[in-house]
Design a protein around this motif. Structure first.
Motif, PDB file in Angstrom:
ATOM      1  N   HIS A 112       0.754  -1.215  -0.213  1.00 17.27           N
ATOM      2  CA  HIS A 112       0.143  -0.143  -0.096  1.00 17.27           C
ATOM      3  C   HIS A 112       0.956   0.496  -0.190  1.00 17.27           C
ATOM      4  N   SER A 113       1.964   1.082  -0.148  1.00 19.65           N
ATOM      5  CA  SER A 113       2.661   2.031  -0.696  1.00 19.65           C
ATOM      6  C   SER A 113       3.120   2.999   1.210  1.00 19.65           C
ATOM      7  N   ILE A 114       3.481   1.936   1.735  1.00 17.01           N
ATOM      8  CA  ILE A 114       3.518   2.862   3.262  1.00 17.01           C
ATOM      9  C   ILE A 114       4.720   2.876   4.124  1.00 17.01           C
ATOM     10  N   ALA A 115       5.568   3.713   3.993  1.00 13.45           N
ATOM     11  CA  ALA A 115       6.950   3.006   4.768  1.00 13.45           C
ATOM     12  C   ALA A 115       7.059   2.001   6.232  1.00 13.45           C
ATOM     13  N   PRO A 116       6.675   0.888   5.944  1.00 14.98           N
ATOM     14  CA  PRO A 116       7.363  -0.116   7.295  1.00 14.98           C
ATOM     15  C   PRO A 116       7.920  -0.099   8.677  1.00 14.98           C
ATOM     16  N   THR A 117       7.329   1.138   9.311  1.00 19.92           N
ATOM     17  CA  THR A 117       8.717   2.050  10.277  1.00 19.92           C
ATOM     18  C   THR A 117       8.217  -0.075  11.784  1.00 19.92           C
ATOM     19  N   PRO A 118       8.137   0.027  12.363  1.00 19.62           N
ATOM     20  CA  PRO A 118       8.416  -1.077  13.585  1.00 19.62           C
ATOM     21  C   PRO A 118       7.023  -0.462  13.965  1.00 19.62           C
ATOM     22  N   ILE A 119       6.551   0.491  14.393  1.00 16.06           N
ATOM     23  CA  ILE A 119       5.292   0.467  15.592  1.00 16.06           C
ATOM     24  C   ILE A 119       4.087   0.380  14.404  1.00 16.06           C
ATOM     25  N   ARG A 120       4.422   1.322  12.515  1.00 18.58           N
ATOM     26  CA  ARG A 120       2.914   0.537  12.087  1.00 18.58           C
ATOM     27  C   ARG A 120       2.505  -1.134  11.606  1.00 18.58           C
ATOM     28  N   VAL A 121       4.171  -1.427  11.739  1.00 21.49           N
ATOM     29  CA  VAL A 121       4.246  -3.525  11.616  1.00 21.49           C
ATOM     30  C   VAL A 121       3.591  -3.747  12.606  1.00 21.49           C
ATOM     31  N   SER A 122       3.893  -2.970  13.690  1.00 20.53           N
ATOM     32  CA  SER A 122       2.648  -3.557  15.271  1.00 20.53           C
ATOM     33  C   SER A 122       1.580  -3.512  14.766  1.00 20.53           C
ATOM     34  N   ILE A 123       1.215  -1.854  14.448  1.00 18.83           N
ATOM     35  CA  ILE A 123      -0.688  -1.835  14.761  1.00 18.83           C
ATOM     36  C   ILE A 123      -0.999  -2.622  13.245  1.00 18.83           C
ATOM     37  N   ILE A 124      -0.817  -3.368  12.391  1.00 16.10           N
ATOM     38  CA  ILE A 124      -1.315  -4.148  11.466  1.00 16.10           C
ATOM     39  C   ILE A 124      -1.027  -5.366  11.608  1.00 16.10           C
ATOM     40  N   GLU A 125      -0.131  -6.235  12.488  1.00 14.62           N
ATOM     41  CA  GLU A 125      -0.118  -7.022  12.578  1.00 14.62           C
ATOM     42  C   GLU A 125      -0.888  -7.017  14.307  1.00 14.62           C
ATOM     43  N   ILE A 126      -0.913  -6.549  14.881  1.00 14.55           N
ATOM     44  CA  ILE A 126      -2.028  -6.661  16.287  1.00 14.55           C
ATOM     45  C   ILE A 126      -3.904  -6.145  15.442  1.00 14.55           C
ATOM     46  N   LEU A 127      -4.129  -5.626  14.443  1.00 15.59           N
ATOM     47  CA  LEU A 127      -5.186  -5.699  13.991  1.00 15.59           C
ATOM     48  C   LEU A 127      -5.376  -7.374  13.174  1.00 15.59           C
ATOM     49  N   GLN A 128      -4.282  -7.042  12.718  1.00 12.10           N
ATOM     50  CA  GLN A 128      -4.627  -8.917  11.685  1.00 12.10           C
ATOM     51  C   GLN A 128      -4.922  -9.875  12.590  1.00 12.10           C
ATOM     52  N   ALA A 129      -4.417  -9.960  13.425  1.00 10.81           N
ATOM     53  CA  ALA A 129      -4.056 -10.664  14.520  1.00 10.81           C
ATOM     54  C   ALA A 129      -6.069 -11.310  15.267  1.00 10.81           C
ATOM     55  N   ASN A 130      -6.699 -10.099  15.179  1.00 12.11           N
ATOM     56  CA  ASN A 130      -7.899 -10.167  16.104  1.00 12.11           C
ATOM     57  C   ASN A 130      -8.908 -10.005  15.265  1.00 12.11           C
ATOM     58  N   ASP A 131     -10.231 -10.110  15.460  1.00 14.00           N
ATOM     59  CA  ASP A 131     -11.697 -10.702  14.723  1.00 14.00           C
ATOM     60  C   ASP A 131     -12.382  -9.395  15.345  1.00 14.00           C
ATOM     61  N   LYS A 132     -11.571  -8.251  15.688  1.00 18.17           N
ATOM     62  CA  LYS A 132     -13.121  -7.728  16.594  1.00 18.17           C
ATOM     63  C   LYS A 132     -12.325  -6.204  16.539  1.00 18.17           C
ATOM     64  N   PRO A 133     -12.673  -5.365  16.576  1.00 14.94           N
ATOM     65  CA  PRO A 133     -11.669  -4.439  16.641  1.00 14.94           C
ATOM     66  C   PRO A 133     -11.298  -4.315  17.819  1.00 14.94           C
ATOM     67  N   ILE A 134     -10.249  -3.234  18.145  1.00 16.42           N
ATOM     68  CA  ILE A 134      -8.864  -3.534  19.035  1.00 16.42           C
ATOM     69  C   ILE A 134      -8.923  -1.900  19.188  1.00 16.42           C
ATOM     70  N   SER A 135      -9.206  -1.103  20.402  1.00 13.69           N
ATOM     71  CA  SER A 135      -9.600   0.224  21.991  1.00 13.69           C
ATOM     72  C   SER A 135      -8.003   0.667  21.146  1.00 13.69           C
ATOM     73  N   TYR A 136      -8.068   2.289  21.776  1.00 13.55           N
ATOM     74  CA  TYR A 136      -6.780   2.200  21.457  1.00 13.55           C
ATOM     75  C   TYR A 136      -5.554   2.181  22.813  1.00 13.55           C
ATOM     76  N   ASP A 137      -6.294   2.352  24.017  1.00 14.31           N
ATOM     77  CA  ASP A 137      -5.624   1.511  25.181  1.00 14.31           C
ATOM     78  C   ASP A 137      -5.593   0.227  25.568  1.00 14.31           C
TER      79      ASP A 137
END
Length: 116
Positions: free
Chosen positions: A10-35
């Motif tokens: 998606h033409s976005i630089a894969p910084t460690p934080i962005r990778v973590s955010i995406i992988e957390i979302l991929q691992a969950n089948d429900k929405p994730i809160s900011y907390d």
């Protein structure tokens, strides 16, 4: 697909934080809160918010607000949820058909069978 590959596609630089955010979302089948992100990612609040905003701007994630709390998930398809105002159970429901409209997400509030 891993988070770095997803971001690169998606033409976005894969910084460690962005990778973590995406992988957390991929691992969950429900929405994730900011907390929940705060407990899983070692970064300050502003950095996490800034990276979530980048992903929102690129339409890669969806943000919903439920009871003044933000929830995030991958934008792989349009989503609709029913939220019980008493027990706060979150249930994905079929998205209503809205001809001529491009819907990302819908939140419907009310009482579930158990609480009504």
């Amino acid at each position: 697909m891993d988070g770095a590959t997803f971001l690169n596609e998606h033409s976005i630089a894969p910084t460690p934080i962005r990778v973590s955010i995406i992988e957390i979302l991929q691992a969950n089948d429900k929405p994730i809160s900011y907390d929940e992100f705060l407990t899983k990612i070692k970064a300050n609040k502003t950095t996490i918010y800034r990276n979530l905003d980048i992903l929102l701007d690129k339409n890669l994630i969806i943000k919903n607000e439920i009871d003044h709390k933000s929830f995030y998930e991958l934008a792989d398809h349009a989503k609709a949820y029913f939220v019980c105002e008493t027990c706060h159970k979150l249930e994905e429901i079929e998205l209503p058909k809205l001809p001529g409209k491009s819907v990302k997400s819908v939140v419907i509030k009310g009482l579930c069978e158990k609480c009504s």
